[in-house]
Design a protein around this motif. Structure first.
Motif, PDB file in Angstrom:
ATOM      1  N   GLU A 208      -3.620   9.754   5.966  1.00  0.00           N
ATOM      2  CA  GLU A 208      -3.063   9.064   7.128  1.00  0.00           C
ATOM      3  C   GLU A 208      -1.974   8.107   6.668  1.00  0.00           C
ATOM      4  N   VAL A 209      -0.850   8.114   7.348  1.00  0.00           N
ATOM      5  CA  VAL A 209       0.261   7.207   7.075  1.00  0.00           C
ATOM      6  C   VAL A 209       0.407   6.260   8.253  1.00  0.00           C
TER       7      VAL A 209
ATOM      8  N   ARG B 260       0.833  -1.201   0.000  1.00  0.00           N
ATOM      9  CA  ARG B 260       0.000   0.000   0.000  1.00  0.00           C
ATOM     10  C   ARG B 260       0.868   1.251   0.000  1.00  0.00           C
ATOM     11  N   ALA B 261       0.475   2.214  -0.814  1.00  0.00           N
ATOM     12  CA  ALA B 261       1.162   3.499  -0.873  1.00  0.00           C
ATOM     13  C   ALA B 261       0.163   4.613  -0.599  1.00  0.00           C
ATOM     14  N   VAL B 262       0.686   5.748  -0.173  1.00  0.00           N
ATOM     15  CA  VAL B 262      -0.120   6.906   0.198  1.00  0.00           C
ATOM     16  C   VAL B 262       0.421   8.132  -0.531  1.00  0.00           C
ATOM     17  N   MET B 263      -0.468   8.882  -1.165  1.00  0.00           N
ATOM     18  CA  MET B 263      -0.078  10.107  -1.864  1.00  0.00           C
ATOM     19  C   MET B 263      -0.306  11.315  -0.970  1.00  0.00           C
ATOM     20  N   ILE B 264       0.737  12.141  -0.830  1.00  0.00           N
ATOM     21  CA  ILE B 264       0.627  13.446  -0.182  1.00  0.00           C
ATOM     22  C   ILE B 264       0.807  14.481  -1.287  1.00  0.00           C
ATOM     23  N   ASP B 265      -0.270  15.199  -1.597  1.00  0.00           N
ATOM     24  CA  ASP B 265      -0.288  16.073  -2.776  1.00  0.00           C
ATOM     25  C   ASP B 265       0.111  17.495  -2.391  1.00  0.00           C
ATOM     26  N   LEU B 266       1.412  17.719  -2.277  1.00  0.00           N
ATOM     27  CA  LEU B 266       1.915  19.053  -1.940  1.00  0.00           C
ATOM     28  C   LEU B 266       1.577  20.064  -3.034  1.00  0.00           C
ATOM     29  N   HIS B 267       1.616  19.618  -4.281  1.00  0.00           N
ATOM     30  CA  HIS B 267       1.394  20.532  -5.410  1.00  0.00           C
ATOM     31  C   HIS B 267      -0.007  21.131  -5.373  1.00  0.00           C
ATOM     32  N   ALA B 268      -0.992  20.360  -4.953  1.00  0.00           N
ATOM     33  CA  ALA B 268      -2.364  20.865  -4.918  1.00  0.00           C
ATOM     34  C   ALA B 268      -2.504  22.042  -3.965  1.00  0.00           C
ATOM     35  N   HIS B 269      -1.644  22.135  -2.974  1.00  0.00           N
ATOM     36  CA  HIS B 269      -1.724  23.194  -1.976  1.00  0.00           C
ATOM     37  C   HIS B 269      -0.684  24.292  -2.197  1.00  0.00           C
TER      38      HIS B 269
END
Length: 361
Positions: free
Chosen positions: A226-227, A194-203
């Motif tokens: 959540e990680v 399982r991987a989790v995306m943190i979308d810094l670009h969107a913010h």
């Protein structure tokens, strides 16, 4: 329940080291461990990743391996070279086979590649970055790598510049190798879970921003991300998308001035990496962290996040992944998790590897 990294504080020693760096997990996965936090990528994490597959859609997370183009990002790394092999003294491309007494219909192509293994979308092996550290406890620092593996003993290389760089002449033998901590140790773990995306670009958009703990937590809280231990974490900054738009003609001033980067000098950010139990840290930019890092007083690592992840924790780093299409899809569908399949090349002794990661949603 998913096991977290061991947290016991008892005195540990091994034949390679008498003391371990502060904040490290040396010995926690075994005195001879070479996988680091890949140990947390368990069968349970794979099943959790499979459970995230809802639409049966796959995303290629690799840039074309001839990107970024040129050597602006790193003057020591160059694009791949493709050449045909030789057959009967001729280039083995569109080669027509002829039989001695019979007409053949075969037309063959066969080639080779000269690759700088960390030129494009890549994984860093744990042998990629070590530190000068007093592992023997005698007051004298020595060059060591994760879990106390030693330079010149476990990770060896040539002394002469003639035995380094691009090969000259036909197929020279290998002159260096990671006898421990090579990328093959990661490949043997299959790197699927399982991987989790943190979308810094969107913010944050394309602005060059140093992202520390507070900013990262604000983005994660805003998106409900959540990680948990064993997750592979992907950071979308938009850098690779900017790179693609330059068509293999990257401009140094643009590349050094765009998109978010992690602040490797932020101690709270480094502590979050430790506490989260993440199995791997991946970004679509060069180096994951700001390079050069913020100035610091006294002697310290030039790449502090690399030091923390590769040297202390055994956390592999992925760089220059193509995350934008996947990040956009996840945001449109209100998701942040997915199944990631991302083994490196099973190339014994290599300290890094190209990758063609696949995300399935």
């Amino acid at each position: 329940m998913q096991p977290a990294a061991p947290t016991h504080k008892k005195a540990l020693t091994s034949e390679r080291w008498k003391q371990r760096p502060a904040g490290s997990n040396w010995g926690d996965f075994g005195m001879d461990d070479q996988a680091g936090r890949m140990n947390l990528l368990t069968a349970e994490k794979l099943l959790q990743g499979i459970a995230e597959v809802k639409a049966g859609r796959a995303f290629c997370l690799s840039l074309p391996l001839d990107f970024p183009g040129g050597n602006v990002l790193n003057e020591k790394r160059h694009p791949p070279v493709l050449r045909p092999t030789l057959r009967n003294g001729r280039p083995n491309m569109n080669y027509r086979l002829f039989g001695e007494h019979i007409e053949r219909t075969d037309v063959l192509c066969d080639d080779l590649a000269i690759l700088h293994l960390q030129y494009s979308t890549q994984w860093d092996a744990l042998a990629h970055v070590g530190q000068m550290f007093d592992a023997d406890g005698d007051g004298i620092p020595e060059p060591v790598f994760y879990n106390g593996y030693r330079a010149h003993i476990d990770i060896i290389g040539p002394e002469s510049a003639e035995d380094a760089g691009a090969p000259r002449g036909p197929y020279p033998s290998s002159t260096s190798a990671a006898r421990a901590l090579g990328i093959e140790n990661m490949a043997e773990r299959c790197v699927q879970g399982r991987a989790v995306m943190i979308d810094l670009h969107a913010h944050l958009g394309n602005e060059r921003i140093m992202v520390g703990y507070d900013t990262l937590m604000r983005v994660m809280e805003s998106d409900g991300v959540e990680v948990t231990p064993g997750d592979m974490v992907c950071l979308h900054t938009g850098f690779a998308q900017v790179l693609l738009g330059m068509g293999k003609r990257p401009h140094a001033d643009v590349m050094t001035g765009c998109c978010a980067v992690l602040d490797g000098r932020d101690d709270r950010l480094l502590q979050w990496i430790s506490d989260s139990g993440l199995a791997a840290l991946i970004a679509d930019n060069y180096a994951v962290e700001a390079q050069p890092a913020r100035e610091a007083d006294g002697c310290c690592a030039a790449l502090p996040l690399h030091e923390h992840c590769l040297f202390k924790l055994g956390v592999h780093l992925g760089e220059l992944w193509h995350l934008t299409p996947l990040a956009n899809y996840l945001r449109e569908h209100g998701r942040s998790r997915f199944l990631l399949t991302a083994p490196p090349l099973r190339l014994p002794g290599a300290v890094g590897s190209p990758a063609t990661p696949v995300a399935t949603v």
